[in-house]
Enzyme design. Structure first.
Site, PDB file in Angstrom:
ATOM      1  CE1 TYR A  33      41.837  33.348  35.905  1.00  0.00           C
ATOM      2  CE2 TYR A  33      40.275  34.688  35.186  1.00  0.00           C
ATOM      3  CZ  TYR A  33      41.075  34.597  36.254  1.00  0.00           C
ATOM      4  OH  TYR A  33      41.358  34.949  37.405  1.00  0.00           O
ATOM      5  NE  ARG A  52      46.509  39.255  31.558  1.00  0.00           N
ATOM      6  CZ  ARG A  52      46.031  39.694  32.980  1.00  0.00           C
ATOM      7  NH1 ARG A  52      47.082  40.818  33.425  1.00  0.00           N
ATOM      8  NH2 ARG A  52      45.048  40.174  32.989  1.00  0.00           N
ATOM      9  CE  LYS A 152      43.491  37.408  34.712  1.00  0.00           C
ATOM     10  NZ  LYS A 152      43.157  36.730  36.041  1.00  0.00           N
ATOM     11  CD  GLU A 185      49.201  38.429  42.909  1.00  0.00           C
ATOM     12  OE1 GLU A 185      48.945  39.440  41.281  1.00  0.00           O
ATOM     13  OE2 GLU A 185      49.100  37.038  42.057  1.00  0.00           O
TER      14      GLU A 185
HETATM   15  N1  PMP Z   1      46.835  39.647  40.323  1.00  0.00           N
HETATM   16  C1  PMP Z   1      46.375  37.977  39.897  1.00  0.00           C
HETATM   17  C2  PMP Z   1      46.460  36.894  40.817  1.00  0.00           C
HETATM   18  C3  PMP Z   1      44.586  38.002  39.226  1.00  0.00           C
HETATM   19  O1  PMP Z   1      43.959  37.316  39.291  1.00  0.00           O
HETATM   20  C4  PMP Z   1      44.587  39.884  38.731  1.00  0.00           C
HETATM   21  C5  PMP Z   1      43.310  39.380  38.155  1.00  0.00           C
HETATM   22  N2  PMP Z   1      43.457  39.393  36.560  1.00  0.00           N
HETATM   23  C6  PMP Z   1      45.566  40.729  39.070  1.00  0.00           C
HETATM   24  C7  PMP Z   1      46.321  40.724  39.258  1.00  0.00           C
HETATM   25  C8  PMP Z   1      45.012  42.178  38.643  1.00  0.00           C
HETATM   26  O2  PMP Z   1      44.878  41.709  36.986  1.00  0.00           O
HETATM   27  P1  PMP Z   1      44.556  42.752  35.575  1.00  0.00           P
HETATM   28  O3  PMP Z   1      44.697  44.159  36.042  1.00  0.00           O
HETATM   29  O4  PMP Z   1      45.339  42.315  34.306  1.00  0.00           O
HETATM   30  O5  PMP Z   1      43.214  42.579  35.933  1.00  0.00           O
END
Ligand code: PMP
Length: 293
Positions: A33, A52, A152, A185
């Protein structure tokens, strides 16, 4: 207002938008997703999100039955159908319907789902003013030699377990460590720290998702002549940083004021975080960084 959900070329009323119980997205979390945001009819970083999505699909050999242009068009049509100017967009591709066993090759067609929700453009401001509190939890980010964190995927149990721990400790969100004990993270955001005006952030091998907001922040930092270093970060370094902030499409840029109940910096959102956030918000409505509805 009636909400319309796009599933495989058709719009369904929210209450009628249903997925087959044999879809492997449900049975095995076998799917991918993207979470995307639209600001004043500008779908921010749409090309990057679609790129992505296709990389995630390639990694798990999932065929998306739409071209990049067709996906863009389907998203635009869904936003128009729901009459929205500001929106959160959830773009999902599941492996599709198959027998109850996990063999993905027996699923004939992948399923495309697009959900859009009204998301007024004020969400991050409150969080920025207030700051957010985090706890380093015991749930570790999947290691790089386990399920790839860069895909993702629809399997977010790792983040959900960490979020449960954070809620148990009474804080907003969790910080997950990688399998070596370095900062990875938060549950759905990337993390940055600033020390002596230098910006540090974990690298891909720390088990992060390569966030699109993260990429924008790195570009903005360079525009501001700030050095960005991607490297291993220890919990000690994070807790002693001058500023810490989170980045994500939904959260935008959120200052961190407490980690494990310890005050970060001077307990307010730091000056560099504020500067980067301002530049980031300017990008969100700039057509150069998006696709118009
Ligand atoms: N890490 C994880 C595990 C996430 O799910 C997300 C959100 N998509 C992010 C980091 C941040 O990614 P983005 O800036 O592309 O939304």
């Amino acid at each position: 207002m009636q909400k319309w959900i796009f599933i495989d070329d058709k719009f369904y009323k929210q209450e009628d938008a249903k997925i087959n119980v044999y879809d492997h997205g449900l049975l095995y979390g076998d799917g991918i997703y993207e979470g995307i945001r639209c600001y004043s009819k500008n779908i921010f970083q749409l090309d990057e999100h679609i790129e992505r999505l296709f990389k995630s699909a390639k990694s798990i050999q999932l065929t998306i039955r739409y071209s990049k242009d067709e996906l863009t068009d389907a998203i635009i049509q869904t936003i128009k159908k729901n009459n929205l100017e500001n929106a959160y967009i959830r773009l999902i591709v599941t492996r599709g319907i198959g027998p109850i066993g996990p063999n993905p090759n027996l699923c004939v067609n992948s399923t495309l789902i697009i959900i859009v929700e009204d998301l007024p453009n004020i969400h991050g401001l409150k969080a920025l003013d207030r700051g957010t509190s985090l706890a380093i939890v015991s749930t570790r980010r999947d290691s790089v030699d386990a399920t790839s964190h860069e895909i993702k995927s629809l399997n977010y149990l790792n983040s959900i377990m960490a979020k449960m721990e954070a809620k148990h400790y009474g804080v907003d969100d969790a910080i997950l460590l990688d399998s070596n004990g370095f900062i990875s993270e938060s549950t759905i955001c990337n993390i940055f720290m600033i020390e002596n005006k230098i910006i540090y952030t974990p690298q891909s091998s720390n088990g992060i998702l390569k966030g699109i907001t993260r990429k924008n922040v790195i570009e903005i930092a360079k525009e501001l002549n700030l050095e960005v270093i991607e490297r291993n970060i220890t919990p000690y370094e994070l807790i002693n940083a001058d500023e810490v902030f989170l980045t994500g499409t939904h959260a935008e840029i959120v200052g961190v004021t407490k980690i494990n109940n310890i005050q970060i910096g001077n307990n307010s959102i730091g000056p560099i975080t504020t500067k980067i956030r301002k530049k980031y918000m300017e990008r969100t409505t700039n057509a150069r960084f998006g696709v118009k509805v």
